[in-house]
Design a protein around this motif. Structure first.
Motif, mmCIF file in Angstrom:
data_model
loop_
_atom_site.group_PDB
_atom_site.id
_atom_site.type_symbol
_atom_site.label_atom_id
_atom_site.label_comp_id
_atom_site.label_asym_id
_atom_site.label_seq_id
_atom_site.Cartn_x
_atom_site.Cartn_y
_atom_site.Cartn_z
ATOM 1 N N ASN A 75 -8.455 3.734 -8.461
ATOM 2 C CA ASN A 75 -7.178 2.999 -8.460
ATOM 3 C C ASN A 75 -7.303 1.501 -8.176
ATOM 4 N N HIS A 78 -7.556 -0.686 -11.173
ATOM 5 C CA HIS A 78 -6.609 -0.549 -12.293
ATOM 6 C C HIS A 78 -5.999 -1.887 -12.690
ATOM 7 N N PRO A 97 -2.538 6.081 -11.129
ATOM 8 C CA PRO A 97 -1.317 5.285 -11.131
ATOM 9 C C PRO A 97 -1.549 4.001 -11.941
ATOM 10 N N THR A 122 -1.152 7.661 -18.516
ATOM 11 C CA THR A 122 -1.377 9.084 -18.795
ATOM 12 C C THR A 122 -0.755 10.004 -17.739
ATOM 13 N N ASN A 124 0.028 13.026 -18.108
ATOM 14 C CA ASN A 124 -0.337 13.885 -19.226
ATOM 15 C C ASN A 124 0.367 15.227 -19.274
ATOM 16 N N HIS A 185 2.689 12.681 -10.351
ATOM 17 C CA HIS A 185 2.807 13.541 -11.545
ATOM 18 C C HIS A 185 4.079 14.398 -11.447
ATOM 19 N N ARG A 219 -19.476 9.626 -5.016
ATOM 20 C CA ARG A 219 -19.133 11.012 -5.347
ATOM 21 C C ARG A 219 -17.901 11.007 -6.239
HETATM 22 N N1 LIG Z 1 -4.079 12.016 -15.548
HETATM 23 C C1 LIG Z 1 -4.712 12.872 -14.768
HETATM 24 O O1 LIG Z 1 -4.400 14.039 -14.725
HETATM 25 C C2 LIG Z 1 -5.836 12.356 -13.909
HETATM 26 C C3 LIG Z 1 -6.798 13.249 -13.430
HETATM 27 C C4 LIG Z 1 -7.824 12.718 -12.659
HETATM 28 C C5 LIG Z 1 -7.876 11.365 -12.360
HETATM 29 N N2 LIG Z 1 -6.902 10.534 -12.833
HETATM 30 C C6 LIG Z 1 -6.944 9.090 -12.538
HETATM 31 O O2 LIG Z 1 -8.065 8.540 -13.209
HETATM 32 C C7 LIG Z 1 -8.709 7.576 -12.401
HETATM 33 C C8 LIG Z 1 -10.168 8.012 -12.185
HETATM 34 O O3 LIG Z 1 -10.172 9.209 -11.470
HETATM 35 P P1 LIG Z 1 -11.421 10.213 -11.503
HETATM 36 O O4 LIG Z 1 -10.958 11.459 -10.867
HETATM 37 O O5 LIG Z 1 -11.998 10.287 -12.867
HETATM 38 O O6 LIG Z 1 -12.407 9.455 -10.518
HETATM 39 P P2 LIG Z 1 -13.987 9.547 -10.454
HETATM 40 O O7 LIG Z 1 -14.397 9.012 -9.145
HETATM 41 O O8 LIG Z 1 -14.439 10.929 -10.833
HETATM 42 O O9 LIG Z 1 -14.466 8.552 -11.623
HETATM 43 C C9 LIG Z 1 -14.317 7.163 -11.545
HETATM 44 C C10 LIG Z 1 -15.489 6.539 -12.319
HETATM 45 O O10 LIG Z 1 -15.310 5.133 -12.356
HETATM 46 C C11 LIG Z 1 -16.581 4.539 -12.190
HETATM 47 N N3 LIG Z 1 -16.462 3.158 -11.730
HETATM 48 C C12 LIG Z 1 -16.341 2.692 -10.468
HETATM 49 N N4 LIG Z 1 -16.288 1.336 -10.471
HETATM 50 C C13 LIG Z 1 -16.406 0.940 -11.771
HETATM 51 C C14 LIG Z 1 -16.425 -0.308 -12.422
HETATM 52 N N5 LIG Z 1 -16.353 -1.453 -11.742
HETATM 53 N N6 LIG Z 1 -16.544 -0.330 -13.775
HETATM 54 C C15 LIG Z 1 -16.630 0.809 -14.480
HETATM 55 N N7 LIG Z 1 -16.618 2.037 -13.906
HETATM 56 C C16 LIG Z 1 -16.495 2.109 -12.579
HETATM 57 C C17 LIG Z 1 -17.265 5.428 -11.162
HETATM 58 O O11 LIG Z 1 -18.656 5.238 -11.195
HETATM 59 C C18 LIG Z 1 -16.844 6.803 -11.684
HETATM 60 O O12 LIG Z 1 -17.744 7.269 -12.660
HETATM 61 C C19 LIG Z 1 -7.907 7.500 -11.104
HETATM 62 O O13 LIG Z 1 -7.059 6.408 -11.130
HETATM 63 C C20 LIG Z 1 -7.120 8.792 -11.066
HETATM 64 O O14 LIG Z 1 -5.863 8.657 -10.431
HETATM 65 C C21 LIG Z 1 -5.903 11.017 -13.598
#
Ligand SMILES: NC(=O)c1ccc[n+]([C@@H]2O[C@H](COP(=O)([O-])OP(=O)(O)OC[C@H]3O[C@@H](n4cnc5c(N)ncnc54)[C@H](O)[C@@H]3O)[C@@H](O)[C@H]2O)c1
Length: 385
Positions: A75, A78, A97, A122, A124, A185, A219
């Protein structure tokens, strides 16, 4: 059809699902992935079969072949990633968000307007065919005026004190954990399905797991402890909350969210009670829509294109009995977003099924109001405009 180039920033848990979804559209090329370092960018690109892997989002934005930027970073990134993409005139698909604070989200609404590109968030669950069926049934008046919306969004992936995510660090996830991550959501879905707006909230929040072992290394979401490495830290954000809600038509509601509820994996439930009938949809059994009646037997509508309204049918891609799921609903969203992009400028408004940046801003506002209410000891609080 002209092909469209997509680039993904942040390929952790949800990012690869963005890639899978756009690949299914047939006219989108996944051009590049950006990670947090050269090594991770290259590794992610290789693992996902993407040609270019960048070590920074800035490098990805410099790539002229990337027309649409998908922001699936934690987040706290973003705002900066989305803002930079808009400044380059790229279309943006932001995971929720929209931003870490409402003030940032509002800025992005304005920046997207100025950029004149397609900009979507999204939320979604809107993409599920039976969610759309429920929405259309309510518009048609099948259940009468909604007077009570209730449900929950419960998960168990953060129940142990060895479970950890950046979501629990306010610097990275924001002021809220459970409400911002999954409560947003629920609120979006409730408003989308009914067309109502949440105007007031009364929140009660709790941090059940007050100390957690924070891993030294990265992680990603839903990964469990691997090497026992890390140290215990205090947790300041909520992992459990219950909220009373008022809607703009006078309807009442309540929902609970929790990331510490054993047995609930991704358990989002929304029930809408109207004067004529009730509707209930549950994400973990998403191929069924429950319809409650007073004077006749209750029904369960199966996800079967031949039984759906014409406007919802296109979101179901398999015949009845062939289960569709989370990734299919996610793809429905992408299909609508890329349809808009493919039509070219001036870009038409996104269809109601796709959350806009305005919707994302509204979600931030609702979470803020719930936190404010809880901080006031559970006072009714208006959602800021
Ligand atoms: N729409 C949905 O249902 C849903 C589900 C899960 C997550 N999300 C959202 O998606 C986003 C990511 O969540 P996630 O669960 O995939 O997290 P995650 O921690 O699994 O993945 C985040 C990724 O971003 C990478 N990252 C960190 N800093 C970075 C940078 N400077 N440049 C490029 N990559 C970078 C990390 O290495 C990691 O691989 C969050 O904002 C979360 O709220 C939405």
């Amino acid at each position: 059809m002209k092909r469209i180039g997509m680039g993904l920033v942040g390929a952790g848990f949800v990012g690869p699902h963005h890639i899978d979804a756009v690949r299914r559209l047939g006219f989108v090329d996944v051009v590049a992935v950006a990670g947090s370092s050269d090594e991770s960018g290259r590794g992610k690109a290789e693992a996902l079969g993407v040609q270019k892997g960048y070590g920074s989002y800035q490098a990805l934005l410099d790539d002229p072949d990337v027309q649409v930027v998908h922001n699936a970073t934690p987040n706290y990134l973003h705002y900066e990633v989305t803002s930079a993409a808009l400044a380059r005139g790229k279309h943006v698909v932001s995971d929720k968000p929209l931003a870490m604070t409402a003030a940032q989200a509002k800025r992005l609404v304005n920046e997207a307007q100025r950029a004149g590109v397609v900009a979507a968030v999204t939320f979604n669950y809107r993409g599920n065919p039976l969610v759309q069926q429920a929405r259309l049934a309510i518009v048609r008046g099948d259940i009468g005026t909604p007077h009570f919306l209730h449900g929950y969004y419960l998960q168990d992936w953060l129940i142990k004190d060895t479970d950890y995510s950046w979501r629990l660090d306010p610097e990275k996830g924001g002021a809220s954990s459970a409400l911002g991550d999954i409560g947003s959501h629920w609120c979006d879905l409730a408003q989308h399905v009914t067309g109502l707006r949440i105007t007031h909230v009364l929140g009660d929040i709790a941090t059940v797991v007050k100390k957690r072992k924070k891993p030294r290394g990265l992680r990603e979401a839903f990964q469990t402890e691997v090497d026992g490495d890390g140290e215990f830290v205090d947790i300041r954000v909520e992992d459990l909350a219950s909220v009373l809600v008022r809607f703009d038509n006078g309807a009442r509601g309540c929902f609970s969210v929790g990331q510490v509820c054993a047995g609930h994996k991704n358990d989002l439930v929304l029930e809408v009670c109207g004067r004529k009938a009730s509707l209930r949809w549950r994400q973990e059994a998403q191929n069924e829509l429950w319809v409650g009646h007073r004077d006749t037997a209750n029904e369960v509508l199966q996800k079967d294109p031949s039984l759906l309204d014409a406007d919802a049918r296109g979101y179901a891609h398999l015949p009845g009995g062939h289960q569709e799921a989370w990734a299919d609903a996610f793809c429905n969203l992408m299909r609508e977003i890329y349809r808009c992009i493919a039509e070219g400028p001036p870009y038409a408004s996104l269809p109601p099924m796709v959350a806009t940046f305005e919707d994302g801003f509204r979600a931030n506002r609702i979470v803020d109001a719930i936190l404010e209410s809880a901080a006031d000891g559970g006072a009714w609080t208006a959602v800021g405009k």
